[in-house]
Design a protein around this motif. Structure first.
Motif, PDB file in Angstrom:
ATOM      1  N   ALA A 568     -53.709  37.677  62.842  1.00 60.03           N
ATOM      2  CA  ALA A 568     -54.549  38.751  62.147  1.00 60.03           C
ATOM      3  C   ALA A 568     -54.482  38.418  60.678  1.00 60.03           C
ATOM      4  N   PRO A 569     -55.508  39.136  59.869  1.00 65.70           N
ATOM      5  CA  PRO A 569     -55.120  38.987  58.396  1.00 65.70           C
ATOM      6  C   PRO A 569     -54.136  39.402  57.860  1.00 65.70           C
ATOM      7  N   VAL A 570     -53.511  40.552  58.449  1.00 67.09           N
ATOM      8  CA  VAL A 570     -52.119  40.969  58.229  1.00 67.09           C
ATOM      9  C   VAL A 570     -51.470  41.730  59.325  1.00 67.09           C
ATOM     10  N   ASP A 571     -49.898  41.264  59.523  1.00 65.56           N
ATOM     11  CA  ASP A 571     -49.528  41.595  60.644  1.00 65.56           C
ATOM     12  C   ASP A 571     -49.277  43.193  60.670  1.00 65.56           C
ATOM     13  N   PRO A 572     -49.566  43.815  61.725  1.00 65.80           N
ATOM     14  CA  PRO A 572     -49.561  45.359  61.721  1.00 65.80           C
ATOM     15  C   PRO A 572     -48.273  45.951  61.578  1.00 65.80           C
ATOM     16  N   LYS A 573     -47.192  45.404  61.656  1.00 68.01           N
ATOM     17  CA  LYS A 573     -45.874  45.805  61.530  1.00 68.01           C
ATOM     18  C   LYS A 573     -45.575  46.060  60.156  1.00 68.01           C
ATOM     19  N   ALA A 574     -45.720  44.704  59.410  1.00 69.83           N
ATOM     20  CA  ALA A 574     -45.909  44.468  57.851  1.00 69.83           C
ATOM     21  C   ALA A 574     -46.669  45.322  57.278  1.00 69.83           C
ATOM     22  N   GLU A 575     -47.982  45.573  57.802  1.00 66.84           N
ATOM     23  CA  GLU A 575     -48.934  46.600  56.881  1.00 66.84           C
ATOM     24  C   GLU A 575     -48.462  48.181  57.098  1.00 66.84           C
ATOM     25  N   ARG A 576     -47.558  48.366  58.322  1.00 69.98           N
ATOM     26  CA  ARG A 576     -47.394  49.702  58.302  1.00 69.98           C
ATOM     27  C   ARG A 576     -45.899  49.942  57.340  1.00 69.98           C
ATOM     28  N   TYR A 577     -45.372  49.034  57.006  1.00 68.94           N
ATOM     29  CA  TYR A 577     -44.306  49.032  56.218  1.00 68.94           C
ATOM     30  C   TYR A 577     -44.474  49.260  54.826  1.00 68.94           C
ATOM     31  N   TRP A 578     -45.466  48.245  54.477  1.00 70.11           N
ATOM     32  CA  TRP A 578     -45.550  48.099  52.968  1.00 70.11           C
ATOM     33  C   TRP A 578     -46.722  48.951  52.525  1.00 70.11           C
ATOM     34  N   GLN A 579     -47.664  49.141  53.326  1.00 69.21           N
ATOM     35  CA  GLN A 579     -49.015  50.075  52.988  1.00 69.21           C
ATOM     36  C   GLN A 579     -49.648  49.480  51.733  1.00 69.21           C
ATOM     37  N   ASN A 580     -49.847  50.121  50.859  1.00 71.32           N
ATOM     38  CA  ASN A 580     -50.425  49.950  49.697  1.00 71.32           C
ATOM     39  C   ASN A 580     -49.511  49.518  48.505  1.00 71.32           C
ATOM     40  N   PRO A 581     -50.050  48.727  47.553  1.00 75.77           N
ATOM     41  CA  PRO A 581     -49.156  48.602  46.406  1.00 75.77           C
ATOM     42  C   PRO A 581     -49.320  49.686  45.801  1.00 75.77           C
ATOM     43  N   ASP A 582     -47.791  50.151  45.482  1.00 79.06           N
ATOM     44  CA  ASP A 582     -47.740  51.288  44.849  1.00 79.06           C
ATOM     45  C   ASP A 582     -47.991  51.233  43.233  1.00 79.06           C
ATOM     46  N   PHE A 583     -48.218  50.041  42.729  1.00 84.14           N
ATOM     47  CA  PHE A 583     -48.598  49.697  41.285  1.00 84.14           C
ATOM     48  C   PHE A 583     -49.477  48.589  41.409  1.00 84.14           C
ATOM     49  N   TYR A 584     -50.453  48.762  40.867  1.00 80.82           N
ATOM     50  CA  TYR A 584     -51.445  47.469  40.557  1.00 80.82           C
ATOM     51  C   TYR A 584     -51.801  47.527  39.498  1.00 80.82           C
TER      52      TYR A 584
END
Length: 861
Positions: A568-584
RNA sequence: GCCCGGGUGGCGAAAUGGUAGACGCAGAGGACUUAAAAUCCUCUGACCGUAGGUCGUGUGGGUUCGAGUCCCACCCUGGGUACCA
């Protein structure tokens, strides 16, 4: 000579920095993985385009700021992800290939190596194991996959449309890449050309993209720019009957309240009804005008200074409320791409219509008057007001009048409320080599039906509900999406990087790659060698367009989370953990395009369940531009470019980092000053010498007793540095560290603990020197993970306060008082102050103002 | 044109409506040195002066006991946008 200096005072940045960069790398200090025991924090830099020119002085500005935040959060107990990668598709590499004939991948790889080495030398806390590159097939495989998802969901289509063609670059450009009639890159002239293009339906998301802006912690100016770009307006569509015709003309207006002031209609010259409506007498003129308009570029057309042009069609429409005859004109000031491509002209209340009416002697009918008599009466009057000459609506204010007239039109079925956006669909194809190939194959109608009816066919995976096709010379071709197992669709080798003669991308030169046979049932794809095929086989021609550079940057923030995930483009587990950049963090030049496109894709990925959040970047920051010493933008031609390598070579990375942050507010545009850098050079040298001096001379004490003033200053500094980092006010944090050092230096003896705390405060800003001195002062492990100091509230308490004394707002003196002394006592002391006394003599005190522990002001007469 | 920022010493800049100019650069004087570099100390908004005072945050008004900070008008400057009906 510089080396000699360093040897004399013992501070050798080159050695120290190399040592710690190697240590961090071998130790894997900044490699992170999901860890539920610590709060996560994701810091994202806009990734660079690895240009041949190498790192620019502006790059380290944003990167240092984000690095300071990264290191501060790590020390403060967060699990921090701070990755880096390369936005490596793009025009310069392609032009290099055109000039040299070498594959752009080769040149790109060299540039990436150089960028990586330069960035590493700056000592950033980056998890290099997550490095990504948009040109890596394992990366663009997923860019293509997302495109196919968009295609499947009906958000990608083809359209023959006039696009910006740059003869110099031999490429199509998006509207956004054309500035003032010239290419944004290279500043070449551009012209209009009709070409078949892929387009993404970003307009479907206009409302969401607009609404969700509200919740984002972004600079206001950026939000405003996006809002303006989306350009939502509320108004009405009104249908006008045309004398002697069955077709109606539909116009869009935001000022229904001015409907009684219509004196003519205007169609865009491209409007589909123009030819039908034009009378015989006018047809020659109209044809000539249409031709003239077509030849004009948008620049010429939208040049306000040119004055209005237009011709009458000879036809007349009927006013929906009065039945009055209204002449119909065509004029190029009406754009075919906005609203309905037709307007009702109300010269009395619209500047453009007014100018046009004046020129062509058309009536000006005033139907709205200023609400207040005091307003000077002048036409055109374009604000809201009170209606007149509007039959039963006379006397109504504009806003209620709009509602009332709209209601009236609705009842007659001649109009309705409508919303319009300036946002256009996103032109998504380029006729270039160095981009992601579009994973589509074109087949004829019969073969397409075969595929769409074969429910078990792999080609069904991304098949849209409505077929996408285009027609050329009366023959229709249908778009068949590849299967995900075909991805990545690799860029083929081509003999020539120039576009084909038909204006097609260089991929059209890859003839073996281009013409293929597809097995409908097995999904097998092979080169079409002309031999006879079985029933399951169809022939096709690959899409030759590639994607624009924006594609890769639309979702890279996700790829960092699981850069090697191959399902997948992003692993769902990793996506749920990191979510969005807190700072961009990144430049304000991306306020509209990148940030809007990325929001669009992310929103889409949210809707199809790939990600769990609707918005990609909840908190955004723009660093300002660093100008050359002469106050101008840095450029080779001006000769005012500062090279980061030079600075690092001469002073070290810590100095460059610190100085870029000390220049001024992070968000400000500010000039470089090669003399000013001496300040931070001296500061770091003093830090080194003071620590080494204290250590070697035994001035560090184990006991924790010390001067109360210095101790309070230390805790004030902790608090200030923490606050300043969180608010990205890094220049003042550095000032505070300077102040703290100045005070500590004046101490005979100082607790070692205090020195260590200072190093911890300094570490996010100048990590190498902090690590080295930390180690020399007996620190056993890397300073990176030592818990960031916390200010002790008790140590911050002041026992005395300085109260400023004013008479009539003028400063006359100051007194030191015990903290929170009663007001009465403070005022008594204040009155006794000699300077105050002198100014109070012979005056009557009218008022006494006391701001607790800060200020006294006597108002006298 | 419209919509946003921003105008503070010689320079980069600090200042929850409460001591304008923190911190740093440059400059002046001094210490150390045979000398230079480096380092350290003192001074450094303008004007008048002995003390002390007057004026000062683009310009002009206003609110306030008190304005760089809030309000109104204007000037300059940087950016965005441009016939969007």
């Amino acid at each position: 000579m510089d080396k000699c200096k360093n040897e004399m005072d013992g501070y050798a940045p080159a050695e120290v920095e190399k040592k710690w960069q190697d240590f961090w790398e071998q130790d894997g200090t900044f490699c992170v993985r999901e860890d539920d025991d610590r709060p996560k924090y994701y810091v994202l830099d806009m990734f660079p385009y690895p240009s041949g020119a190498g790192l620019h002085i502006g790059h380290p500005e944003g990167y240092t700021a984000s690095d300071i935040l990264t290191r501060y959060r790590i020390a403060d107990g967060y699990n921090v992800l701070h990755p880096m990668g390369w936005d490596a598709f793009g025009l310069p590499a392609e032009q290099h290939a055109l000039q040299t004939g070498t594959h752009p991948a080769i040149n790109t790889a060299q540039n990436v190596d150089r960028f990586r080495a330069q960035i590493r030398r700056l000592g950033f806390a980056i998890d290099w194991s997550r490095e990504i590159n948009t040109t890596d097939p394992e990366y663009y495989r997923w860019t293509q996959w997302i495109f196919l998802q968009l295609f499947k969901h009906g958000l990608a289509y083809v359209d023959e449309r006039p696009v910006w063609w740059c003869p110099e670059l031999r490429s199509v450009l998006a509207n956004e890449e054309v500035v003032n009639g010239r290419s944004e890159r290279g500043d070449h002239p551009v012209e209009r050309r009709p070409l078949r293009q892929w387009v993404l339906r970003i307009t479907n998301y206009a409302e969401k993209l607009l609404k969700q802006l509200e919740n984002l912690d972004w600079p206001d100016s950026t939000k405003r720019q996006q809002k303006a770009w989306i350009g939502r307006s509320e108004g009405a569509e009104i249908d006008f009957a045309v004398e002697g015709h069955r077709e109606k003309i539909r116009v869009y207006t935001t000022r229904v309240d001015t409907i009684f002031g219509i004196s003519y209609l205007v169609l865009a010259p491209e409007h589909p009804l123009v030819s039908q409506l034009t009378t015989v007498a006018c047809s020659e003129e109209v044809a000539r005008y249409k031709k003239m308009t077509a030849a004009k570029g948008d620049l010429e057309r939208t040049d306000l200074a040119k004055g209005k042009t237009g011709v009458s069609t000879g036809a007349c429409a009927l006013h929906p409320l009065t039945g009055k005859r209204i002449p119909i004109w065509i004029a190029d000031y009406v754009l075919p791409t906005y609203g309905t491509g037709a307007i009702m002209a109300v010269p009395a209340h619209d500047e453009r219509d007014y100018e046009f009416a004046q020129k062509f002697n058309l009536p000006v009918i005033e139907v709205v008057r200023p609400k207040h008599e005091t307003v000077e009466k002048k036409l055109p009057f374009c604000e809201f007001g009170v209606l007149c000459n509007s039959e039963e609506f006379d006397g109504l204010d504009s806003i209620p009048a709009k509602a009332a007239i709209l209601q009236c039109l609705r009842e007659k079925n001649m109009g309705r409320a409508a919303v319009n956006y300036k946002l256009r669909d996103w032109l998504f194809s380029r006729q270039r080599y160095w981009g992601e190939p579009v994973p589509i194959v074109w087949v004829d109608k019969r073969d397409y039906e075969k595929i769409s009816q074969a429910k078990a066919s792999p080609f069904q995976e991304f098949l849209p509900k409505t077929p996408i096709f285009f027609e050329e010379n009366g023959v229709r071709s249908f778009a068949v999406p590849l299967h995900s197992s075909h991805l990545p669709l690799l860029l083929p080798e081509v003999p020539d990087y120039h576009p084909s003669d038909g204006g097609e991308s260089p991929l059209a030169h890859a003839t073996k790659w281009l013409h293929i046979s597809l097995n409908v049932m097995s999904g097998q794809v092979k080169a079409d060698d002309g031999e006879a095929l079985g029933d399951d086989w169809v022939r096709g021609r690959r899409e030759t367009n590639t994607m624009p550079q924006w594609a890769g940057s639309c979702w890279y923030h996700l790829r960092y989370l699981s850069p090697h995930c191959d399902s997948a483009p992003v692993d769902p587990k990793a996506e749920r953990y990191w979510q969005n950049p807190d700072f961009y963090i990144g430049g304000a030049e991306h306020a509209v395009l990148h940030l809007l496109y990325a929001r669009f894709w992310h929103q889409f990925l949210f809707e199809i369940g790939v990600v769990s959040t609707p918005e990609p970047y909840p908190r955004l920051f723009h660093q300002g531009i660093i100008l050359g010493e002469d106050g101008n933008k840095m450029s080779k031609s001006r000769g005012n470019v500062v090279n980061p390598d030079t600075i690092v070579g001469r002073y070290g990375a810590d100095t460059l980092r610190l100085y870029e942050m000390f220049l001024g507010p992070l968000e400000a545009v500010k000039p470089w000053d090669s003399r000013g850098i001496e300040g931070v050079v001296r500061f770091l040298r003093r830090v080194w010498q003071w620590f080494e001096g204290c250590r070697l001379a035994g001035k560090f004490t184990e006991k924790n007793d010390c001067d109360e003033v210095v101790e309070r200053l230390l805790h004030e500094s902790i608090q200030k540095v923490r606050n300043d980092i969180e608010n990205l006010q890094l220049n003042t944090a550095i000032s505070q560290l300077m102040i703290l050092l100045n005070h500590m230096q004046s101490q005979e003896k100082i607790p070692l603990q205090m020195g260590r705390t200072f190093l911890q405060l300094l570490a996010p800003f100048a990590p190498h020197i902090a690590e080295e001195l930390w180690q020399r002062c007996g620190g056993t492990a890397s300073i990176v993970r030592t818990p960031f100091p916390k200010a002790d509230g008790e140590k911050l308490l002041q026992k005395t306060a300085v109260v400023v004394l004013q008479v009539n707002g003028r400063l006359r003196g100051e007194i030191h008082i015990p903290m929170d002394l009663a007001e009465r006592d403070v005022l008594r002391l204040a009155r006794c102050h000699p300077a105050v006394e002198a100014h109070l003599a012979d005056r009557e005190i009218v008022r006494e103002i006391y701001v607790a522990n800060r200020l006294v002001n006597f108002v006298v007469r």
